[in-house]
Design a protein around this motif. Structure first.
Motif, short mmCIF file in Angstrom:
data_model
loop_
_atom_site.label_atom_id
_atom_site.label_comp_id
_atom_site.label_asym_id
_atom_site.label_seq_id
_atom_site.Cartn_x
_atom_site.Cartn_y
_atom_site.Cartn_z
N LEU A 168 -35.47 26.00 -15.58
CA LEU A 168 -36.19 26.88 -14.66
C LEU A 168 -37.65 26.51 -14.48
CD1 LEU A 168 -34.76 30.37 -15.68
CD2 LEU A 168 -34.30 29.13 -13.55
N PHE A 169 -38.32 26.21 -15.58
CA PHE A 169 -39.77 26.08 -15.51
C PHE A 169 -40.26 24.63 -15.50
CE2 PHE A 169 -38.93 30.22 -17.62
CZ PHE A 169 -39.25 31.01 -16.54
N GLU A 170 -39.64 23.75 -16.26
CA GLU A 170 -40.06 22.35 -16.23
C GLU A 170 -39.55 21.65 -14.98
OE1 GLU A 170 -39.10 20.05 -19.63
OE2 GLU A 170 -40.57 21.03 -20.91
N HIS A 171 -38.27 21.82 -14.69
CA HIS A 171 -37.65 21.08 -13.60
C HIS A 171 -37.78 21.80 -12.26
CE1 HIS A 171 -36.02 18.03 -16.26
NE2 HIS A 171 -35.62 18.99 -17.08
N ALA A 172 -37.48 23.08 -12.23
CA ALA A 172 -37.51 23.82 -10.96
C ALA A 172 -38.90 24.34 -10.62
CB ALA A 172 -36.52 24.97 -11.00
N GLY A 173 -39.77 24.48 -11.62
CA GLY A 173 -41.11 25.01 -11.35
C GLY A 173 -41.08 26.43 -10.84
N LEU A 174 -40.16 27.24 -11.35
CA LEU A 174 -39.98 28.61 -10.87
C LEU A 174 -41.24 29.44 -11.06
CD1 LEU A 174 -37.55 30.46 -9.82
CD2 LEU A 174 -37.52 31.35 -12.17
N VAL A 175 -41.63 30.18 -10.01
CA VAL A 175 -42.80 31.06 -10.07
C VAL A 175 -42.45 32.41 -9.46
CG1 VAL A 175 -44.48 29.17 -9.98
CG2 VAL A 175 -43.65 30.20 -7.85
N ALA A 176 -43.32 33.36 -9.68
CA ALA A 176 -43.11 34.70 -9.15
C ALA A 176 -42.91 34.65 -7.65
CB ALA A 176 -44.31 35.59 -9.49
N GLY A 198 -27.06 33.58 -19.36
CA GLY A 198 -27.63 34.82 -19.86
C GLY A 198 -29.13 34.72 -20.07
N TYR A 199 -29.57 33.61 -20.66
CA TYR A 199 -31.00 33.40 -20.84
C TYR A 199 -31.69 33.10 -19.52
CZ TYR A 199 -30.08 33.26 -25.85
OH TYR A 199 -29.70 33.58 -27.12
N ALA A 200 -31.02 32.32 -18.65
CA ALA A 200 -31.64 31.96 -17.37
C ALA A 200 -31.92 33.19 -16.52
CB ALA A 200 -30.75 30.98 -16.62
N VAL A 201 -30.97 34.12 -16.48
CA VAL A 201 -31.20 35.34 -15.70
C VAL A 201 -32.36 36.13 -16.28
CG1 VAL A 201 -30.21 37.57 -15.03
CG2 VAL A 201 -28.81 35.50 -14.87
N GLN A 202 -32.38 36.30 -17.60
CA GLN A 202 -33.47 37.06 -18.22
C GLN A 202 -34.83 36.40 -17.97
OE1 GLN A 202 -32.74 38.87 -22.26
NE2 GLN A 202 -31.00 37.46 -22.22
N LEU A 203 -34.90 35.08 -18.13
CA LEU A 203 -36.19 34.40 -17.97
C LEU A 203 -36.64 34.41 -16.52
CD1 LEU A 203 -35.53 31.38 -20.35
CD2 LEU A 203 -37.16 33.25 -20.74
N ALA A 213 -39.93 36.29 -14.95
CA ALA A 213 -40.92 35.55 -14.17
C ALA A 213 -41.14 36.14 -12.78
CB ALA A 213 -40.50 34.09 -14.05
N ALA A 214 -40.49 37.29 -12.51
CA ALA A 214 -40.63 37.99 -11.22
C ALA A 214 -40.03 37.21 -10.07
CB ALA A 214 -42.09 38.35 -10.95
N ALA A 215 -38.96 36.46 -10.35
CA ALA A 215 -38.19 35.84 -9.28
C ALA A 215 -37.11 36.82 -8.83
CB ALA A 215 -37.55 34.55 -9.77
N THR A 216 -36.60 36.63 -7.63
CA THR A 216 -35.47 37.41 -7.14
C THR A 216 -34.21 36.66 -7.49
OG1 THR A 216 -36.78 38.27 -5.31
CG2 THR A 216 -34.38 38.43 -5.11
N VAL A 217 -33.35 37.29 -8.30
CA VAL A 217 -32.22 36.59 -8.92
C VAL A 217 -30.89 37.01 -8.30
CG1 VAL A 217 -31.02 36.07 -11.08
CG2 VAL A 217 -33.51 36.47 -11.09
N THR A 218 -30.20 36.03 -7.72
CA THR A 218 -28.80 36.21 -7.33
C THR A 218 -27.96 35.45 -8.33
OG1 THR A 218 -29.34 36.41 -4.98
CG2 THR A 218 -27.07 35.81 -5.53
N ALA A 219 -26.94 36.09 -8.87
CA ALA A 219 -26.15 35.49 -9.94
C ALA A 219 -24.67 35.54 -9.61
CB ALA A 219 -26.40 36.24 -11.25
N THR A 220 -23.95 34.48 -9.97
CA THR A 220 -22.50 34.52 -9.88
C THR A 220 -21.92 34.84 -11.25
OG1 THR A 220 -22.03 32.19 -10.38
CG2 THR A 220 -22.59 32.75 -8.09
N ALA A 221 -20.93 35.71 -11.27
CA ALA A 221 -20.29 36.10 -12.53
C ALA A 221 -18.96 36.77 -12.21
CB ALA A 221 -21.18 37.05 -13.33
N GLU A 224 -38.57 41.13 -25.09
CA GLU A 224 -38.49 40.67 -23.70
C GLU A 224 -37.32 39.72 -23.45
OE1 GLU A 224 -42.54 39.84 -21.86
OE2 GLU A 224 -43.00 39.77 -24.01
N LEU A 225 -36.66 39.29 -24.51
CA LEU A 225 -35.52 38.39 -24.39
C LEU A 225 -34.46 38.84 -25.38
CD1 LEU A 225 -34.59 35.74 -22.92
CD2 LEU A 225 -35.37 34.51 -24.97
#
Length: 310
Positions: A136-144, A159-164, A168-176, A276-277
């Motif tokens: 998320l953060f090194e490769h994708a550079g995800l930001v708020a 599970g960790y990716a959704v929480q993180l 980070a104040a991203a809008t999360v769409t998840a498949t499950a 927080e995690l």
């Protein structure tokens, strides 16, 4: 000591729960008394020999790339750790691992274990937590404010990716699937697509995402469809099947190979201790059942993160 080892590549029958020499700390190492290790899908690939060109192992080999435990012995030139310290680590893929009562670990791979949970449960954090963080953060550079699609959010990395991402104040769409929906929602997903009920492309028709994170094995066609869901200038990140970039739209594609990073692991531990995690452990099994766990994973019967107790 007791350990699980394999003396040749093969199916789960090569995993033997047996007596093995207890390791001794070399210079720069500590020996950790193992509270738990965990199962990771890469364990199957290494055991079967699929990755021997990338991660060659010496036989007999002890699997288990996650460890949580206490320092039992300190080698020369180690000053940061003492006997009795509770620690966690993500171990090298081709070194003898933690499916044993004791394991030798390079001291610079260690982080202090979380204080607010059972030490054994902390074995569910290192490899998958670092995979999610780095993706998320090194490769994708995800930001708020970014939008992110997490394909495979019901799994351990997911599970960790959704929480993180949510933190980070991203809008999360998840498949499950339906069995994981409540957990994925509790982890902070804004929207959940049950891929067993509706095709993903149909569910998100007309929408594209700044980041698409793929955590499941996909066919070339499925992978291309996921890349098509990336917004212009965005990025497709996969821990499994690599995607092709789309230069015309400025879409990048990266395949993630997680690495051990004690500083990042310490940050994840701090998030656990601050509440927080959340670490989610689906099952706790004796180490002697590791071969059964491998079989259940291969046949899709393993749900969530399983830890193994020596």
């Amino acid at each position: 000591m007791k350990a699980v080892r394999f003396h040749a590549h093969g199916d789960s029958a090569v995993l033997a729960y047996e007596q093995a020499p207890q390791p001794v700390a070399a210079a720069g190492q500590v020996v950790v008394k193992v509270a738990a290790t965990s199962f990771n899908p890469v364990d199957v690939a290494i055991r079967a020999g699929y990755l021997q060109q990338v991660f060659p192992v010496s036989f007999p080999h002890v699997p288990g790339i996650d460890v949580a435990g206490t320092v039992a012995e300190v080698g020369a030139r180690v000053s940061d750790w003492a006997v009795g310290d509770a620690v966690v680590a993500f171990l090298p893929m081709n070194a003898d691992g933690a499916a044993a009562e004791y394991v030798a670990v390079a001291a610079d791979l260690l982080a202090a274990a979380p204080r607010t949970i059972e030490l054994s449960d902390a074995a569910a954090l290192p490899a998958v937590g670092l995979t999610a963080w780095q993706a998320l953060f090194e490769h994708a550079g995800l930001v708020a404010g970014n939008s992110v699609l997490i394909n495979g959010a019901g799994g351990a990395v997911g599970g960790y990716a959704v929480q993180l991402a949510a933190r980070a104040a991203a809008t999360v769409t998840a498949t499950a699937s339906a069995r994981s929906t409540d957990r994925v929602r509790a982890n902070g997903a804004n929207r959940i697509v049950d891929y067993t009920a509706i095709p993903l492309a149909q569910a998100v028709s007309g929408q594209r995402f700044d980041v698409v994170l793929n955590l499941v094995s996909t066919s070339p066609e499925e992978t291309a469809a996921l890349v098509d869901l990336v917004a212009d200038g965005g990025i497709f990140v996969s821990t499994t099947t690599p995607g092709e970039p789309d230069p015309e739209r400025g879409v990048r594609a990266v395949r993630v190979f997680a690495r051990s990073d004690a500083a990042q692991l310490a940050e994840l531990v701090a998030l656990v201790d601050s509440g927080e995690l959340r670490i989610d452990v689906a099952d706790r099994r004796p180490l002697s059942e590791l071969a059964t766990v491998h079989d259940e994973a291969v046949t899709g019967r393993l749900s969530g993160k399983t830890i193994l107790l020596p």
